[in-house]
Design a protein around this motif. Structure first.
Motif, PDB file in Angstrom:
ATOM      1  N   ASN A  21       0.818  -1.107   0.025  1.00 12.83           N
ATOM      2  CA  ASN A  21      -0.053   0.139  -0.014  1.00 12.83           C
ATOM      3  C   ASN A  21       0.832   1.087   0.100  1.00 12.83           C
ATOM      4  N   ALA A  22       0.129   2.329  -0.208  1.00 15.44           N
ATOM      5  CA  ALA A  22       0.907   3.644  -0.191  1.00 15.44           C
ATOM      6  C   ALA A  22       1.234   3.756   1.042  1.00 15.44           C
ATOM      7  N   ALA A  23       2.657   4.037   1.277  1.00 15.34           N
ATOM      8  CA  ALA A  23       3.457   4.231   2.595  1.00 15.34           C
ATOM      9  C   ALA A  23       2.708   5.162   3.386  1.00 15.34           C
ATOM     10  N   GLN A  24       2.446   5.279   4.845  1.00 18.20           N
ATOM     11  CA  GLN A  24       1.971   6.485   5.331  1.00 18.20           C
ATOM     12  C   GLN A  24       3.397   7.238   5.833  1.00 18.20           C
ATOM     13  N   VAL A  25       2.986   8.538   6.156  1.00 21.13           N
ATOM     14  CA  VAL A  25       4.181   9.388   6.270  1.00 21.13           C
ATOM     15  C   VAL A  25       4.425   8.951   7.801  1.00 21.13           C
ATOM     16  N   GLY A 213      12.005  11.007   1.963  1.00 24.06           N
ATOM     17  CA  GLY A 213      11.717  11.580   3.353  1.00 24.06           C
ATOM     18  C   GLY A 213      12.154  13.012   3.082  1.00 24.06           C
ATOM     19  N   VAL A 214      11.280  13.941   4.143  1.00 19.48           N
ATOM     20  CA  VAL A 214      11.668  15.201   3.921  1.00 19.48           C
ATOM     21  C   VAL A 214      12.183  15.842   5.242  1.00 19.48           C
ATOM     22  N   LEU A 215      13.192  16.651   5.230  1.00 19.63           N
ATOM     23  CA  LEU A 215      13.673  17.367   6.543  1.00 19.63           C
ATOM     24  C   LEU A 215      13.475  18.816   6.498  1.00 19.63           C
ATOM     25  N   ALA A 234      10.208  13.786   8.054  1.00 19.17           N
ATOM     26  CA  ALA A 234       9.085  13.186   7.685  1.00 19.17           C
ATOM     27  C   ALA A 234       9.533  11.957   6.628  1.00 19.17           C
ATOM     28  N   ALA A 235       9.248  10.630   7.238  1.00 19.63           N
ATOM     29  CA  ALA A 235       9.831   9.540   6.459  1.00 19.63           C
ATOM     30  C   ALA A 235       8.529   8.925   5.564  1.00 19.63           C
ATOM     31  N   MET A 236       8.750   9.082   4.384  1.00 15.86           N
ATOM     32  CA  MET A 236       7.530   8.700   3.503  1.00 15.86           C
ATOM     33  C   MET A 236       7.404   7.464   2.840  1.00 15.86           C
ATOM     34  N   GLY A 237       8.420   6.681   3.009  1.00 16.64           N
ATOM     35  CA  GLY A 237       8.548   5.297   2.378  1.00 16.64           C
ATOM     36  C   GLY A 237       8.436   5.350   0.969  1.00 16.64           C
ATOM     37  N   LEU A 256      14.995  13.844   0.418  1.00 18.09           N
ATOM     38  CA  LEU A 256      16.008  12.904   0.034  1.00 18.09           C
ATOM     39  C   LEU A 256      15.283  11.545  -0.457  1.00 18.09           C
ATOM     40  N   GLY A 257      16.131  10.864  -1.343  1.00 19.92           N
ATOM     41  CA  GLY A 257      15.247   9.681  -1.968  1.00 19.92           C
ATOM     42  C   GLY A 257      16.054   8.733  -2.464  1.00 19.92           C
ATOM     43  N   GLY A 258      15.878   7.552  -2.631  1.00 17.92           N
ATOM     44  CA  GLY A 258      16.726   6.611  -3.207  1.00 17.92           C
ATOM     45  C   GLY A 258      16.225   5.178  -3.350  1.00 17.92           C
ATOM     46  N   GLU A 259      16.640   4.285  -3.880  1.00 15.79           N
ATOM     47  CA  GLU A 259      16.131   3.148  -4.066  1.00 15.79           C
ATOM     48  C   GLU A 259      16.560   2.355  -2.626  1.00 15.79           C
ATOM     49  N   PRO A 260      15.633   1.646  -2.006  1.00 15.67           N
ATOM     50  CA  PRO A 260      15.976   1.039  -0.764  1.00 15.67           C
ATOM     51  C   PRO A 260      17.282   0.077  -0.689  1.00 15.67           C
ATOM     52  N   PHE A 261      18.110   0.468   0.171  1.00 13.87           N
ATOM     53  CA  PHE A 261      19.332  -0.192   0.162  1.00 13.87           C
ATOM     54  C   PHE A 261      19.326  -1.502   0.896  1.00 13.87           C
TER      55      PHE A 261
END
Ligand code: MN
Length: 312
Positions: A21-25, A213-215, A234-237, A256-261
């Motif tokens: 599902n769409a991740a919750q912040v 994520g947004v800081l 704010a971790a957005m998944g 910030l963003g990226g492919e999960p490591f």
């Protein structure tokens, strides 16, 4: 900048929604620390419930702070392995020196990117006469294939900038809105600074498979109906489609963003090891002052001593 010891072994990370599902912040509070010179630092990553965002594995927000001339940041020689240090300067000027011989001031609007790879050592100090510091320092974990690359240092005085919806964008890493940042990366990542003087509703296209994520650094950002103030991450998944943010007037924020490591890493002190043995060898190499980390020339002050390993 040199963090207090921080230990995180692989595993224990709930950033993914297994149902798809769409991740919750999620709201991740800062831990407050201080670097040299009494400058307050808010540490957002790693966090107990979110180790990383993509390969971004460490996030410190330093200042904004003022200090007397002659004060400020002064971090003596210390080593790094397995990561890139990424400094984004907002206010003030800091001098970087490293064991490869680089001597580079960093000024507002610029990025310093140091690739530690197999091993490097460096120092950071507020320049003479400086009285302000406001910066973000991040680390990027290198993937296994690049963990032992030769060390390198790059200074980026000019980054892509544009204005849209009343918001000033600076592309620090990766690509966005048809632009590509020059910063050298080893995994798919995004770093953008958003700055809105009068307030903005901002939208950005996502990259397939990226988590975000947004800081907020100053001001506040509304995401999914929730308000995040300075030093709340704010971790957005993982997100699909379009990211939407409302920036209050006077807001500066880091996206910030990226492919999960997915590779296991061990963070301890200034090291990102592949496993504990990797970190232990780096510790021993630093303690023995062997050639692995070289020498920082012309820095007048003591080396930083490594703390004991957190496992027996
Ligand atoms: Mn460092």
């Amino acid at each position: 900048m040199n963090p207090p010891p921080q230990f995180l072994d692989s595993g224990g990370d709930d950033r993914r929604d297994t149902l798809g599902n769409a991740a919750q912040v999620r709201r991740l509070p800062a831990r407050l620390a201080a670097i040299g010179g009494g400058i307050p630092v808010a540490r957002l990553l790693p966090s107990p419930t979110q180790r990383m965002i993509g390969a971004w594995c460490f996030l410190d927000h330093a200042g904004p702070a003022g200090f007397d001339p002659g004060g400020g940041m002064r971090v003596g020689p210390h080593p790094h392995i397995g990561l890139q240090t990424f400094t984004w300067m907002i206010e003030g000027e800091v001098l970087h020196r490293d064991s490869l011989g680089h001597v580079q001031p960093i000024r507002p609007g610029q990025v310093n990117l140091m690739t530690a790879g197999h091993g490097i050592s460096h120092t950071e100090e507020s320049v003479l006469g400086e009285t302000r510091l406001h910066a973000a320092q991040l680390w990027i974990a290198l993937p296994n294939a690049a963990a032992n690359v030769a060390p390198a240092f790059d200074h980026y005085p000019d980054l892509p900038r544009w204005e849209k919806d009343g918001c000033r964008f600076t592309l620090l890493a990766g690509r966005s809105d048809g632009r590509i940042a020059p910063t050298k990366l080893y995994s798919p990542l995004l770093g953008v600074e958003l700055h809105s003087v009068d307030g903005s509703h901002v939208t950005l296209e996502t990259e397939t498979g990226f988590e975000y994520g947004v800081l907020p650094l100053t001001g506040e950002v509304r995401i999914d109906g929730e308000v995040f103030v300075a030093n709340e991450l704010a971790a957005m998944g993982v997100r699909k489609g379009v990211l939407a943010f409302d920036l209050a007037p006077g807001t500066r924020a880091l996206l910030l963003g990226g492919e999960p490591f997915d590779e296991p890493v061990v963070l301890w002190w200034n090291f990102v090891g592949r496993d504990r043995a990797d970190v232990a060898v780096a510790m021993s190499d630093w303690q023995q002052r062997n050639d692995r980390f070289g020498r920082v020339a012309n820095y007048d002050g003591p080396l930083l001593e490594a703390p004991a390993l957190p496992w027996s």
